[in-house]
Each structure stands twice: as structure tokens, then as C-alpha cells.
Write a protein that holds these residues in place. Structure first.
Motif, PDB file in Angstrom:
ATOM      1  N   ALA A  25       1.012  -1.335   0.027  1.00 11.04           N
ATOM      2  CA  ALA A  25      -0.064   0.082   0.099  1.00 11.04           C
ATOM      3  C   ALA A  25       0.847   1.414  -0.125  1.00 11.04           C
ATOM      4  O   ALA A  25       0.613   2.262  -0.628  1.00 11.04           O
ATOM      5  CB  ALA A  25      -0.714  -0.033   1.113  1.00 11.04           C
ATOM      6  N   ASP A  26       1.876   1.109   0.736  1.00 11.60           N
ATOM      7  CA  ASP A  26       2.972   2.250   0.664  1.00 11.60           C
ATOM      8  C   ASP A  26       3.433   2.512  -0.803  1.00 11.60           C
ATOM      9  O   ASP A  26       3.381   3.489  -1.074  1.00 11.60           O
ATOM     10  CB  ASP A  26       4.095   2.155   1.692  1.00 11.60           C
ATOM     11  N   GLY A  27       4.035   1.474  -1.420  1.00 10.07           N
ATOM     12  CA  GLY A  27       4.653   1.439  -2.546  1.00 10.07           C
ATOM     13  C   GLY A  27       3.476   2.079  -3.676  1.00 10.07           C
ATOM     14  O   GLY A  27       4.140   2.872  -4.601  1.00 10.07           O
ATOM     15  N   ASP A  73      14.635   0.843  -3.344  1.00 10.19           N
ATOM     16  CA  ASP A  73      15.883   0.547  -2.854  1.00 10.19           C
ATOM     17  C   ASP A  73      15.944   0.033  -1.364  1.00 10.19           C
ATOM     18  O   ASP A  73      15.822   0.936  -0.461  1.00 10.19           O
ATOM     19  CB  ASP A  73      16.663   1.783  -3.100  1.00 10.19           C
ATOM     20  N   GLU A  74      16.196  -1.287  -1.082  1.00  5.20           N
ATOM     21  CA  GLU A  74      16.428  -1.637   0.037  1.00  5.20           C
ATOM     22  C   GLU A  74      17.761  -2.605  -0.095  1.00  5.20           C
ATOM     23  O   GLU A  74      17.769  -3.697   0.519  1.00  5.20           O
ATOM     24  CB  GLU A  74      15.201  -2.673   0.737  1.00  5.20           C
ATOM     25  N   VAL A  79       7.204  -2.826  -1.195  1.00  3.21           N
ATOM     26  CA  VAL A  79       7.130  -1.432  -1.790  1.00  3.21           C
ATOM     27  C   VAL A  79       7.220  -1.663  -3.375  1.00  3.21           C
ATOM     28  O   VAL A  79       6.436  -1.064  -4.122  1.00  3.21           O
ATOM     29  CB  VAL A  79       8.219  -0.531  -1.468  1.00  3.21           C
ATOM     30  N   ALA A  80       8.017  -2.359  -3.851  1.00  4.77           N
ATOM     31  CA  ALA A  80       8.154  -2.808  -5.348  1.00  4.77           C
ATOM     32  C   ALA A  80       6.852  -3.516  -5.899  1.00  4.77           C
ATOM     33  O   ALA A  80       6.347  -2.865  -7.091  1.00  4.77           O
ATOM     34  CB  ALA A  80       9.424  -3.626  -5.557  1.00  4.77           C
ATOM     35  N   ALA A  93      13.653  -4.005  -8.111  1.00  2.38           N
ATOM     36  CA  ALA A  93      13.701  -4.221  -6.646  1.00  2.38           C
ATOM     37  C   ALA A  93      15.061  -4.362  -6.187  1.00  2.38           C
ATOM     38  O   ALA A  93      15.593  -5.568  -6.770  1.00  2.38           O
ATOM     39  CB  ALA A  93      12.678  -5.433  -5.841  1.00  2.38           C
ATOM     40  N   LEU A  94      15.822  -3.355  -5.704  1.00  2.00           N
ATOM     41  CA  LEU A  94      17.184  -3.621  -5.226  1.00  2.00           C
ATOM     42  C   LEU A  94      17.354  -4.079  -3.790  1.00  2.00           C
ATOM     43  O   LEU A  94      17.078  -3.345  -2.949  1.00  2.00           O
ATOM     44  CB  LEU A  94      17.767  -2.345  -5.480  1.00  2.00           C
ATOM     45  N   GLN A  95      17.573  -5.325  -3.809  1.00  2.00           N
ATOM     46  CA  GLN A  95      17.197  -5.933  -2.320  1.00  2.00           C
ATOM     47  C   GLN A  95      18.028  -6.692  -1.631  1.00  2.00           C
ATOM     48  O   GLN A  95      18.776  -7.668  -2.056  1.00  2.00           O
ATOM     49  CB  GLN A  95      15.944  -6.643  -2.641  1.00  2.00           C
TER      50      GLN A  95
END
Ligand SMILES: Cc1ncc(C[n+]2csc(CCOP(=O)(O)OP(=O)(O)O)c2C)c(N)n1
Length: 526
Positions: free
Chosen positions: A55-57, A358-359, A393-394, A408-410
């Protein structure tokens, strides 16, 4: 119509198009109402942290709230860490929390809990339906609260009997509030400070990092020589070729205060004065230089684009920024992978309009540094420091932007908090490439252990920061959830995998093997 039908119809009328959900028995009428509403898409998350992070993404990219559907207090509790992140992002999120029927609560059945207490710390607004007729009205009030600029976390509690009882149709029309504007005195004060100062910066965050607002910041920079510096962890930065480039404040407090030490004037827009992420013995918490003039032009809840435009005009700034980012490609150095080459590959291969969640933790830094000159894209970060946000988020961003490639940089450790997001990416056939950065370590915590002054940690302490025993196999994890996956150990392998992933549409995982920390932990097998 019952209360649930009337609620969901009112929310769809207000423009809510997506519900990220993990329902239970007390929410079955709400599920049925969503079933009957063709304007609302229903997306299952297999853990509530996926639901709330998605929901945030979604909100960051769509600029409006999605609905979440959560199961009483414990369901909400599972989702609260990513609501903490969403609150720090000032994202609009609308949480619909099911509850027991009102008459059932007195019996203290197993799932009875103080939902209000669960919701309060991560909600800006909480409402509880009082009657079946009231349910839709509370939902619309929550929607309006979620839309307070630039966004709030609004949670409302829907008792099961209000959902299933007949109700009169809801006539409530949502009226999202206007964004407050900076007052004239703040514009004049900021203009005066920038004229008077000799080494000046616009310290910008939040909505000031959107393309149009940055354009205005670029005009101000052209007029005054002010440097443009962003907060370290921002909600959404629009960057890359053709856009106004900004510097990013370093993460570690002492590096950040050193970075800022020469400024005599800081004008703050869309964020707050910078502070260090953590306290360390003998190091500063508050990062603005002593004696500098600080002016808040617009706090995070004041219209940033309007404030920057009016400030640029007050300064009689040129109509265009002096600097727009040119596009450039990087030359790769072949061999085993590291943070630098990872960054270069991503930068070279990023398609126009990509969205990066970005995580990447310690390995995300290179990617950020090298992608400044990539094609125009959006960069989303971990705003509240609560890891497990990147994959959800992605997922939400891809639902909001079906025509854009999402990367998604994970980092691996953070991925293990919400790996269920991979399953939803597959089920919804979302165009996401997951770059799973496997260094088999909580690398940042190895660094932090030294920084807080722990000398000579033993194998026992190091075992708490190590992920190598047993080794996580991300190709198998992804494949187990139906996602195609491959592994890259060299720069050439990663480059080839990225070319393929960028050409194809749909979910895919590339496990990127990166150097980790040597583990001194004995293997479980002896
Ligand atoms: C919810 C939550 N739990 C724990 C932490 C503490 N923490 C910060 S970073 C980190 C490990 C990160 O490891 P990884 O994602 O693999 O990235 P790396 O440091 O290896 O690059 C942990 C456990 C946190 N920030 N949030």
C-alpha cells in the motif's frame, strides 16, 4: 445493500481502485462487498507486512491511497512495521481493520484485542464505525484523512455486524483537503537568507523531490548558487537524465555533519532539519552546523512545489535551471561482482521511466551513485529504517504503474522479513526484476558493531550478524514461489541477465552474489 456494500461502493466512488488484503472470518462481508465492486481490484498478500508495504509503494507512485484489509488487532500488528515506514514516507494509506461483531466482544473470544491500541502508534487518524449506516461514512472520513497532504495513515475499524446488517445507501462524497501553502513571510525570509548567506543550501525532501519541484529548486540554485542536498532516506526522488541533479546527505552522522559543516545558511523544504540516524558515543545527533541560519520554507505538510515556485519568483530566478543531468554510460571492469560494478550495470541497463525500490542496504549505495546519469527514473527508499519494506514497496509500485519497469534492489537479510511478496508478484504477473543482493551477512551491523565501540566480538556475537549457515539459496526460494530466477557471480553474468530481464515483461529474480563478511561460525554439520 449491507454496511459493507455501502462502504466499498463509497470508497470506489472516491477513487479507491485497489485493495491489498489478508482477510479472516470477521472480514468475509467486506470480501464479498469487494467481490461485488468491479472498480476495485483485490490483491492477496500472504503476510500483513506485504499488504501494508505494498500500500505504501502504491501510494508513492499513484499519489492516492490503496485500501488495506487486515484481520483484527493481530493482523494489523503484523502490518505495523511497514505502516511505520509509510508514516515516515508521508504516504496516504487507508487501513480497513475487521473486528468481531459488537455484541460478541463482551465474551472475550480468542481474537478479541484492543485494536485501537494496536493502530494508534502508526496511524495519524483512527475511526470506529458506530452503526451499520455509519460504516461508509467512517470509511469516507478515513479516506479524506489519508489524503491530507502529502498523505497520512488513516485506519478504521469495521465490526462484523455493521458489515453484514442492512444499511441505507451512503451519499457521502469525499472531499480531499487542499495542501496548505507557505505563508508570504516564510518566502520573504528564505529569499533574504539565501541573498545574505555566502555558502548556502536548499535542504530538500518529501514532495520537493518530485520533478517539477526540483525544476524550481534548480532555478533557485541558478539564481543564488545554493547547493541542492536531499535527506538520506526519501520517499520518492525523480532523477536521471534531463532532471535537476541533487546531492544526497551521507548516512553516517559524522560524515553527514562533516558534509554540512561549511554551510552558513540552510533553507529547508519538504522535510526537517537533518539528524543522525542513530546516536553514537561522542558523536553529534543534530547535524546542522552550529551558528548557521536555518529557515523552514515548507515543512513536510506544506505544498513544496508552490513554495519553491514562489521563492524562485521572489528571487527573480532565471526561468530554467542552470544544470540538467546529462545521460552517460559507464565502462565495466570485468571480474567478480562488487557494489561498484553492480551500480554500473544497473545504471547502464535501466530503462526510461524505471522505478527502483532500494532496500539494497550496504550494496545499494553504489547503485545510487552510478545511476545519477541513467535514463530518467524514480528512486524509492526505506524511509523509516524498519527493514522488510523493499519487496512490498516494489510490488505496490508495479500495481500503480503497470507500464513501467520496476527494479527491486534488495539486500538478502532485509528480504527475509517479507519474502512472501515474491509470490504476489508472480500471481499478479507484475513487471518487476528483483536484484537479490546476497552477501550472506547483516553487513551493516558488522560495521555498526565497530562504530559503537565493541572490541573483539567473539564467534557468538558474530553469529548474530551472519546469514551463511545455512546458506540461503534465492534461486530456489524464488522458484518455490513460481518466479523464474537465475544467479550471477560475475559482472558479465549480471550484465547478460539484466539485458534479458529488461527486454522481457513479468516477474523475475536475479540472485547477485556479492562479497560478504568472513564467518567464524562453525557449520551446523560440524
Ligand atoms: C524491523 C527491523 N529489524 C531489525 C533491524 C536492524 N537491522 C538493521 S540493518 C539489518 C541487517 C541488514 O542486512 P541486509 O539486509 O542483508 O543488508 P547488508 O547490511 O548485508 O547490506 C538489521 C537486522 C531493522 N532495521 N529493522
Amino acid at each position: 445493500m449491507n454496511g459493507a456494500d455501502s462502504l466499498i461502493r463509497a470508497l470506489a466512488d472516491a477513487g479507491v481502485e485497489v485493495c491489498f488484503a489478508n482477510p479472516g472470518t470477521s472480514e468475509m462481508q467486506l470480501v464479498a462487498a469487494i467481490d461485488g465492486e468491479p472498480r476495485m481490484r483485490a490483491i492477496l498478500g500472504l503476510f500483513e507486512g506485504v499488504v501494508t508495504g505494498a500500500a505504501d509503494g502504491y501510494a508513492r507512485m499513484a499519489g492516492k491511497p490503496a485500501l488495506t484489509l487486515l484481520h483484527l488487532g493481530p493482523g494489523f500488528g503484523n502490518g505495523s512495521a511497514n505502516l511505520h515506514n509509510a508514516k515516515r514516507a508521508y504516504s496516504p494509506v487507508l487501513n480497513m481493520i475487521g473486528d468481531h461483531a459488537t455484541y460478541h466482544r463482551q465474551y472475550d473470544a480468542p481474537l478479541t484485542s484492543d485494536i485501537h491500541a494496536f493502530a494508534a502508534p502508526v496511524s495519524d487518524w483512527i475511526g470506529v464505525s458506530q452503526t451499520p449506516d455509519n460504516l461508509a461514512e467512517i470509511g469516507i472520513q478515513a479516506f479524506e484523512a489519508a489524503c491530507v497532504y502529502p498523505g497520512q495513515i488513516a485506519s478504521f475499524i469495521a465490526p462484523a455486524d455493521h458489515a453484514w446488517t442492512e444499511s441505507s445507501a451512503c451519499q457521502t462524497i469525499a472531499k480531499p483537503p487542499e495542501a496548505p501553502k507557505a505563508d508570504a513571510a516564510a518566502i520573504a525570509e528564505a529569499a533574504e537568507a539565501l541573498r545574505a548567506g555566502s555558502i548556502t543550501t536548499l535542504f530538500i525532501g518529501g514532495m520537493a523531490l518530485r520533478e517539477e519541484a526540483l525544476y524550481q529548486a534548480g532555478r533557485i540554485a541558478a539564481a543564488t548558487g545554493a547547493r541542492l542536498i536531499t535527506e538520506t532516506f526519501f520517499t520518492r526522488l525523480q532523477r536521471g537524465a534531463g532532471r535537476v541533479p541533487v546531492e544526497r546527505l551521507p548516512y553516517f552522522g559524522e560524515q553527514a555533519s562533516d558534509y554540512l559543516k561549511d554551510f552558513d545558511t540552510m533553507v529547508i523544504v519538504g522535510t526537517k532539519a537533518p539528524v543522525s540516524f542513530f546516536a553514537y558515543p561522542g558523536k553529534p545527533s543534530y547535524l546542522a552546523p552550529d551558528g548557521a541560519t536555518l529557515v523552514t520554507l515548507a515543512d513536510p505538510r506544506t505544498d513544496a512545489l508552490d513554495a519553491l515556485t514562489r521563492l524562485a519568483d521572489a528571487l527573480e530566478a532565471p526561468t530554467a535551471p542552470a544544470v540538467l543531468q546529462p545521460h552517460a554510460q559507464h565502462t565495466l571492469e570485468h571480474g567478480p561482482l562488487n557494489m561498484i560494478e553492480l551500480g554500473k550495470v544497473i545504471a547502464n541497463r535501466l530503462p526510461e521511466g524505471a522505478v527502483v525500490s532500494d532496500e539494497g542496504a550496504t550494496n545499494g549505495l553504489g547503485a545510487f551513485m552510478f545511476t545519477g546519469c541513467a535514463k530518467a527514473h524514480d528512486w524509492l527508499t526505506l524511509t523509516g529504517g524498519s527493514i522488510g519494506q523493499g519487496l512490498p514497496v516494489a510490488l505496490g509500485a508495479a500495481v500503480a504503474c503497470p507500464d513501467r519497469k520496476v527494479i527491486a534492489l534488495q539486500a538478502d537479510g532485509s528480504a527475509m522479513y517479507t519474502p512472501q511478496a515474491l509470490w504476489t508478484m508472480v500471481r499478479e504477473d507484475l513487471d518487476i526484476t528483483v536484484l537479490l543482493l546476497n552477501n550472506s551477512s547483516y553487513a551493516i551491523l558488522n560495521i555498526e558493531m565497530e562504530r559503537v565501540g565493541v572490541a573483539n566480538p567473539s564467534a557468538k556475537a558474530k553469529s548474530l550478524l551472519d546469514l551463511s549457515n545455512p546458506t540461503l539459496d534465492w534461486v530456489q526460494i524464488a522458484e518455490g514461489m513460481g518466479m523464474g530466477a537465475s544467479r550471477a557471480t560475475t559482472v558479465a553474468e549480471l550484465d547478460a541477465a539484466m539485458v534479458l530481464a529488461m527486454q522481457q515483461r513479468g516477474p523475475r529474480l536475479i540472485e547477485v552474489i556479492l562479497p560478504g563478511y568472513e564467518s567464524s561460525v562453525p557449520s551446523a554439520n560440524g
